[in-house]
Structure formats: C-alpha cells, structure tokens
Enzyme design. Structure first.
Site, PDB file in Angstrom:
ATOM      1  N   ASN A 270      -0.143  11.811   0.318  1.00  0.00           N
ATOM      2  CA  ASN A 270       0.639  10.621  -0.017  1.00  0.00           C
ATOM      3  C   ASN A 270       1.254  10.775  -1.408  1.00  0.00           C
ATOM      4  O   ASN A 270       0.710  11.491  -2.247  1.00  0.00           O
ATOM      5  CB  ASN A 270      -0.262   9.371  -0.002  1.00  0.00           C
ATOM      6  CG  ASN A 270      -0.692   8.993   1.394  1.00  0.00           C
ATOM      7  OD1 ASN A 270       0.095   8.997   2.319  1.00  0.00           O
ATOM      8  ND2 ASN A 270      -1.963   8.659   1.560  1.00  0.00           N
TER       9      ASN A 270
ATOM     10  N   ASN B 259      -4.441   6.925   7.900  1.00  0.00           N
ATOM     11  CA  ASN B 259      -4.491   6.268   6.600  1.00  0.00           C
ATOM     12  C   ASN B 259      -5.848   5.601   6.403  1.00  0.00           C
ATOM     13  O   ASN B 259      -6.392   5.000   7.323  1.00  0.00           O
ATOM     14  CB  ASN B 259      -3.367   5.221   6.514  1.00  0.00           C
ATOM     15  CG  ASN B 259      -3.117   4.779   5.093  1.00  0.00           C
ATOM     16  OD1 ASN B 259      -3.980   4.179   4.474  1.00  0.00           O
ATOM     17  ND2 ASN B 259      -1.943   5.080   4.571  1.00  0.00           N
TER      18      ASN B 259
ATOM     19  N   ARG C 206      -5.679  10.841 -10.891  1.00  0.00           N
ATOM     20  CA  ARG C 206      -5.080  11.531  -9.733  1.00  0.00           C
ATOM     21  C   ARG C 206      -4.605  10.473  -8.744  1.00  0.00           C
ATOM     22  O   ARG C 206      -5.173  10.297  -7.675  1.00  0.00           O
ATOM     23  CB  ARG C 206      -6.123  12.452  -9.080  1.00  0.00           C
ATOM     24  CG  ARG C 206      -5.512  13.418  -8.074  1.00  0.00           C
ATOM     25  CD  ARG C 206      -6.552  13.952  -7.128  1.00  0.00           C
ATOM     26  NE  ARG C 206      -7.186  12.899  -6.344  1.00  0.00           N
ATOM     27  CZ  ARG C 206      -6.664  12.368  -5.248  1.00  0.00           C
ATOM     28  NH1 ARG C 206      -5.492  12.757  -4.813  1.00  0.00           N
ATOM     29  NH2 ARG C 206      -7.320  11.423  -4.587  1.00  0.00           N
TER      30      ARG C 206
ATOM     31  N   LYS D 229      -5.648  -1.845  -2.686  1.00  0.00           N
ATOM     32  CA  LYS D 229      -6.812  -1.624  -1.821  1.00  0.00           C
ATOM     33  C   LYS D 229      -7.535  -2.938  -1.545  1.00  0.00           C
ATOM     34  O   LYS D 229      -7.934  -3.225  -0.405  1.00  0.00           O
ATOM     35  CB  LYS D 229      -7.780  -0.633  -2.484  1.00  0.00           C
ATOM     36  CG  LYS D 229      -7.253   0.778  -2.615  1.00  0.00           C
ATOM     37  CD  LYS D 229      -7.435   1.577  -1.346  1.00  0.00           C
ATOM     38  CE  LYS D 229      -6.990   3.016  -1.528  1.00  0.00           C
ATOM     39  NZ  LYS D 229      -7.183   3.825  -0.316  1.00  0.00           N
TER      40      LYS D 229
ATOM     41  N   TYR E   9       0.872  -1.174   0.000  1.00  0.00           N
ATOM     42  CA  TYR E   9       0.000   0.000   0.000  1.00  0.00           C
ATOM     43  C   TYR E   9       0.907   1.222   0.000  1.00  0.00           C
ATOM     44  O   TYR E   9       2.048   1.154  -0.444  1.00  0.00           O
ATOM     45  CB  TYR E   9      -0.911  -0.093   1.236  1.00  0.00           C
ATOM     46  CG  TYR E   9      -2.081   0.854   1.267  1.00  0.00           C
ATOM     47  CD1 TYR E   9      -2.923   0.997   0.173  1.00  0.00           C
ATOM     48  CD2 TYR E   9      -2.355   1.588   2.416  1.00  0.00           C
ATOM     49  CE1 TYR E   9      -4.010   1.858   0.216  1.00  0.00           C
ATOM     50  CE2 TYR E   9      -3.447   2.447   2.471  1.00  0.00           C
ATOM     51  CZ  TYR E   9      -4.265   2.580   1.368  1.00  0.00           C
ATOM     52  OH  TYR E   9      -5.339   3.436   1.413  1.00  0.00           O
TER      53      TYR E   9
ATOM     54  N   GLU F  23     -11.880   5.376  -6.670  1.00  0.00           N
ATOM     55  CA  GLU F  23     -10.539   5.592  -6.137  1.00  0.00           C
ATOM     56  C   GLU F  23      -9.721   6.472  -7.072  1.00  0.00           C
ATOM     57  O   GLU F  23      -9.590   6.180  -8.261  1.00  0.00           O
ATOM     58  CB  GLU F  23      -9.833   4.242  -5.956  1.00  0.00           C
ATOM     59  CG  GLU F  23      -8.607   4.294  -5.099  1.00  0.00           C
ATOM     60  CD  GLU F  23      -8.918   4.626  -3.653  1.00  0.00           C
ATOM     61  OE1 GLU F  23      -8.200   5.466  -3.088  1.00  0.00           O
ATOM     62  OE2 GLU F  23      -9.857   4.038  -3.084  1.00  0.00           O
ATOM     63  N   ASP F  24      -9.184   7.563  -6.550  1.00  0.00           N
ATOM     64  CA  ASP F  24      -8.224   8.413  -7.252  1.00  0.00           C
ATOM     65  C   ASP F  24      -8.752   8.966  -8.571  1.00  0.00           C
ATOM     66  O   ASP F  24      -8.031   8.995  -9.582  1.00  0.00           O
ATOM     67  CB  ASP F  24      -6.903   7.653  -7.468  1.00  0.00           C
ATOM     68  CG  ASP F  24      -6.132   7.500  -6.164  1.00  0.00           C
ATOM     69  OD1 ASP F  24      -6.523   8.131  -5.173  1.00  0.00           O
ATOM     70  OD2 ASP F  24      -5.138   6.740  -6.125  1.00  0.00           O
TER      71      ASP F  24
ATOM     72  N   ASP G  39     -13.467   6.795  -1.746  1.00  0.00           N
ATOM     73  CA  ASP G  39     -12.524   6.640  -0.641  1.00  0.00           C
ATOM     74  C   ASP G  39     -11.762   7.930  -0.370  1.00  0.00           C
ATOM     75  O   ASP G  39     -11.435   8.243   0.764  1.00  0.00           O
ATOM     76  CB  ASP G  39     -11.556   5.504  -0.952  1.00  0.00           C
ATOM     77  CG  ASP G  39     -10.710   5.126   0.249  1.00  0.00           C
ATOM     78  OD1 ASP G  39     -11.266   5.060   1.359  1.00  0.00           O
ATOM     79  OD2 ASP G  39      -9.504   4.906   0.082  1.00  0.00           O
ATOM     80  N   ASP G  40     -11.481   8.710  -1.419  1.00  0.00           N
ATOM     81  CA  ASP G  40     -10.723   9.944  -1.245  1.00  0.00           C
ATOM     82  C   ASP G  40     -11.564  11.033  -0.573  1.00  0.00           C
ATOM     83  O   ASP G  40     -11.026  11.879   0.137  1.00  0.00           O
ATOM     84  CB  ASP G  40     -10.212  10.439  -2.598  1.00  0.00           C
ATOM     85  CG  ASP G  40      -9.392   9.373  -3.306  1.00  0.00           C
ATOM     86  OD1 ASP G  40      -8.326   9.028  -2.787  1.00  0.00           O
ATOM     87  OD2 ASP G  40      -9.839   8.873  -4.341  1.00  0.00           O
TER      88      ASP G  40
END
Length: 579
Positions: A505, A549, A250, A268, A197, A340-341, A363-364
């Site tokens: 991160n 996290n 991203r 993940k 991760y 995600e992202d 999640d972000d």
C-alpha cells in the site's frame, strides 16, 4: 455509573458560568448573589456514552437570595429532585451545612452541545430535545432525519474530484457530528473505505501538516518523557478499550512520516467502530514522536512534529516502555494495544517484548498475515487442493512477509501435524539481495533466519520464480511495479490458475495492478491487492479484484479480544480468525 448527576446552571445576564460562586469546595461565606439569579437543579440520567436521556428541572429560588448568608437552600429535603433516588448512603452528610455543592457534573447543552462532536446531532434534534437541551433559536426550525443528512453529505462529498478533499470533508464531519460520520461510513462502507483508509489516508499522512486542523488523538513526544501517565490522564475519555499506536517510521509503503503518521491510528480506529462496533469513546489513537529522518519533513515549515533526527537505542526503548507501563496502569490489563507501522527493527522486538505482559498485536505482522491466510484458504475453492499442496514465494522479507509466512507454516502444521520447522520449507522469501538461502544465514536479521533454506544463491525475482516454481506469489516489498510482465508470464506458464497477491500500500506501491495481473496471465490469475482496484473487462469477461486488506480482520479480531476479556493474544486466535 452515578444514577444522579447534579449540576447548577446560573442564568443571569450579569453572571457567567466561569464566575460562578458554586464551583468550588471551600467552606465559609459565599459572595452575594443577585436576587434575580435563577437556580436550577438538574437530575440527569445518562446512557454509557454520556448522552442525556431525561432531565427534570426545579426552580428553587430562596427568598432573600441576595444576602451573603445563603445562596441556596441546602436543606436535606431539597437535595434530590422529586422522583429521584434517595440518599441511601447519606453521601450528602458531609456537606449539609455548606452552601456549595459537594461535586459538580456538567451537562452539555445549548451552544456547547452543538459543538460537542460526540453528542451533536445537528438538525436531527427533535423539537422536544431542542427544548430540553436549550437549543431553541440555535438551529433552523426544520427537523431533518439522520438519513436525509447522510444523503446530503454523500451528495457533497461526491462533488469533490480529489480523494484528499473527500478525506478532509470526512474528518471535518467526524469532528463536528460523530454520529452522522459513522452512520455515513457504515451505510456507504465500500465507497468510503478507500477515503478514510487506504489508499487516501497515505496521501493524507504525507500532507498532514498542511491539512492539520483540530488535533485527533494523543501526541506523546520525547518532551513528555517522565510524565506519560499524566499525558494519558489528559485524554477526556477514561474507559479506553483499544489503543492504536504508531511511531510513524514506516507508514504504509511511504516510509518515515514522523508525527504525521497520526492519520493511520485515526483511520484504523474509525474502522474499529464502523466495522467492529467498538464505541468511539473507547478508542484512543496515539502517535509516539521520537523525531524523523525524513529531510523533507524536517525542512517543511508546516511539519507538526519534533524537528530532530529519530531517537534510537536506550532513549527510544525507555520512552516506549514508559508508555506501555502507563497504559496498563491507567486503563488496566485488558486494554488492547495495536502496534501500527513500526519499522522492522522495532516491530519484532516490541511484539516479542510485550506480548507476554500486555494484550498487544502488530497489525503489520499478525493482521496482514491473518487476512492473507484467509484469502489463501478461500482461493483453494477455485484452485483445489490443500495449503500443503502449494509452494509460496514472497517478494519482501520484512514484518509483513515473514508474518504471513509464519502463519501459513503454522496453519499447514495444524492441518498435517507436521513440525512447523518442516512446513516452513514450503515457503520461500526474496529480499533486496535475492533469494534467502542457507549460505546467507550469518548475515541475515534474526526474523529472516527461519526462512534460509538449502538452495543455490539467486539474485532476481524472475530467476527465483523459474527455480522454485511457486503456485502462489505474494508481494510485500513496498516497491511498486516489481511484478513485471516476465514474472507474471512465468507464473502463468506452469500454473493453470496462478495466485498473485500484490499487497503493498498505497496503490502507487502495489507490485502490479489488477489489469497487469489479468492481462499478462491471459485472464487466469487469482488476484488480490492491498489497496482497491476497480473491476475491469478482459476478453469479454468482467473481473472483480479481491482486496487482501487488514480491514477485514483487525476490527473483528479486536472486538473478539475485548468481548472475551482476553489478556494475551495467541497464534490460535489468529488461525481461528482466518478460518
């Protein structure tokens, strides 16, 4: 689950399984079969993961098997192995007069089993299992326990000095012996979490094309537009419960990595299993490839994605909508889809659009918000007071920053019964143009407007800290070293115990290091970061930095959604998870 799985194995030097005359459904005669052909009916009971639990074999070679009239005795008396279930529903009636099996279910065994990562146990196969699964001679004679295999693998991995090499070793293990991979990860989670991760997964995504071996997950590109449902059906597992999907625009704080963002969904979902207990076979990583605006990747000969600029607008929306519709059609309404992202301009729109029709969360936005709020609630044990007693200042007003801010406001509203519009005034945000204030409202993106409070324009973070005098400073900017010595010293000047959360991160993008936070605050800071920092000593005291996290929240949240049979994600669920 079928209680009776039937397979026909043809063991003869002259006939391979690919040339078997028994794999079709056609009626009529069957090609001649040599008299030396050994026919074995296998009655297999499997657990839900597909592992073979018991096998009973029966040698039933009919006299004159070489004749073309019949290769197998299809008499109803021999359709079920001794001790097997009776044909209560007469399912074999339609094929009793045929010389071919009505269905064909393959059972992994022998050489194939050793190359099936889901069921391979390596040297942990017992002597009895080696006999039952045709493994004799394919493995050295020694039986090695899984615990000893973990010890050996950890010894090998610890020899590597470069984190990316450790990552590659772990991915190779996942692709060869899944059971051992998760055993190793669960038993050594603190040591291995930074490898599979953040922060190592960030470097892995940057170099994904160079280290790419066996594909993991589904790659859905613009080439698949119009047939995404068929693509989903190509995935071998059918009982999917969790999907983590990214479009790679991203990735962490590293920007647009296009198709190479696949490392994030893979990582993940490894944590969904290791930390949440979700079956690996129920997890599906997906990358939506609409191109990339990263010139370095477009010119990289090892890049594995579409070599074109990112699709936007209607073309992008149509592809995502087809994907979301196909997922619901294929896996049902209770499948959890974790965004995600995605970049800000898509993340908020996708969440707003599909949160009322699908079981989705970002999640972000929501995962980060949940774990940070949990950290803030925990910090109150040290600094005292309630959330309503504190003032919050963010550097970064993207999906992470505004998501955390909104959840903080909701929690304060829940505790005080004040309107959320009022509790938002406890939270201030700084973006690339300075403090978000009401005079900037017309030029702000829609997700920033609730945070435009009455105040004079402020250009720099240091000026905002001195003006607002926050008790909590939170970094979600994705820009490293922006919490300067002056900023942290200012926080320490009017707070006995300033709360400083450097969340970006990977480690290179963190707003400040743990050492900087503790040193510049004279050891008084309450510090946590997105990526891990090692413990350190300051003036004779050992400080262990916290890690805010998402790994602490999304596996448990996802497991709860699956177990409860939820079909939508609500804010109350996030608050409950935080608490």
């Amino acid at each position: 689950m079928m209680s009776l799985n039937r397979s026909i194995f043809l063991s003869n030097a002259g006939i391979s399984s690919s040339s078997s005359p028994f794999t079709g459904r056609q009626r009529g005669s069957v090609p001649s079969v040599p008299s030396s052909l050994r026919v074995v009916a296998v009655n297999s009971n499997r657990d839900r993961n597909g592992s073979v639990l018991t096998e009973t074999t029966r040698k039933d070679a009919r006299d004159g098997a070489g004749s073309s009239s019949s290769a197998i005795d299809a008499d109803s008396k021999s359709t079920v192995a001794p001790g097997g279930p009776h044909d209560v529903y007469d399912e074999d009636a339609a094929t009793k007069e045929q010389v071919v099996t009505p269905w064909f279910v393959s059972v992994a065994s022998g050489y194939t089993l050793l190359r099936d990562p889901h069921h391979n146990k390596g040297l942990a196969f017992t002597d009895k299992e080696r006999g039952a699964h045709y493994l004799r001679g394919l493995l050295p004679p020694t039986v090695v326990s899984q615990e000893l295999q973990v010890k050996k693998m950890m010894h090998i991995i610890r020899q590597y000095q470069v984190p990316l090499q450790k990552y590659m070793a772990m991915m190779d293990l996942q692709e060869s012996n899944e059971k051992l991979f998760y055993k190793l990860l669960i038993d050594n989670v603190e040591e291995m979490l930074p490898i599979v991760y953040t922060p190592t997964v960030g470097e892995a995504c940057q170099k994904y094309g160079s280290i790419f071996g066996r594909p993991q997950g589904l790659y859905i590109s613009l080439k698949e537009k119009g047939c995404i449902h068929e693509v989903l059906r190509n995935w071998p597992e059918k009982n999917i419960e969790v999907i983590v999907v990214t479009d790679g625009e991203r990735i962490l704080g590293l920007g647009d990595l296009g198709c190479q963002g696949m490392g994030i969904p893979v990582g993940k979902l490894a944590l969904y299993t290791a930390l949440g207990g979700v079956r690996p076979s129920a997890c599906l990583p997906v990358t939506i490839d609409v191109g990339t605006n990263n010139e370095n990747l477009l010119n990289d000969e090892y890049y594995i994605g579409l070599r074109q600029r990112r699709a936007t607008g209607q073309e992008y929306a149509e592809l995502l909508h087809e994907f979301m519709s196909a997922v619901k059609q294929t896996y049902g309404e209770k499948v959890l889809i974790q965004f995600e992202d995605f970049a800000n301009h898509n993340a908020f729109d996708l969440l707003a659009k599909y949160s009322t029709t699908h079981l989705v969360f970002n999640d972000d936005i929501q995962g980060t918000a949940s774990v940070v709020l949990a950290g803030l609630v925990a910090s109150l044990k040290v600094v005292g007071g309630t959330l309503a007693d504190h003032t919050f200042l963010f550097l970064g007003a993207g999906e992470a920053g505004t998501g955390i801010a909104e959840l903080i406001a909701l929690e304060i509203s829940k505790q005080t019964n004040m309107p959320v519009e009022e509790t938002r005034k406890k939270v201030w945000l700084v973006d690339s143009k300075g403090l978000i204030v009401s005079s900037r409202r017309e030029s702000l993106q829609h997700f920033k407007k609730p945070w435009a409070h009455e105040h004079e324009p402020v250009k720099t973070l240091l000026d905002a800290v001195n003006d607002i005098k926050p008790t909590v400073l939170i970094g979600t900017s994705g820009v490293g070293r922006t919490f300067t010595k002056e900023v942290i010293e200012a926080m320490a000047s009017f707070n006995e115990k300033p709360i400083i959360l450097s969340l970006s991160n990977p480690t290179s993008q963190s707003e400040c290091t743990a050492e900087e936070a503790y040193t510049w605050s004279q050891g008084r800071a309450i510090f946590a970061s997105g990526s891990p920092f090692a413990p350190l000593e300051y003036e004779g005291k050992t400080f262990v930095p916290g890690q805010a996290n998402n790994a602490y929240i999304f596996p448990g949240l996802g497991l709860g959604l699956i177990m409860s049979g939820a079909i939508r994600v609500h804010d109350d669920m996030l608050l409950a998870a935080c608490e």
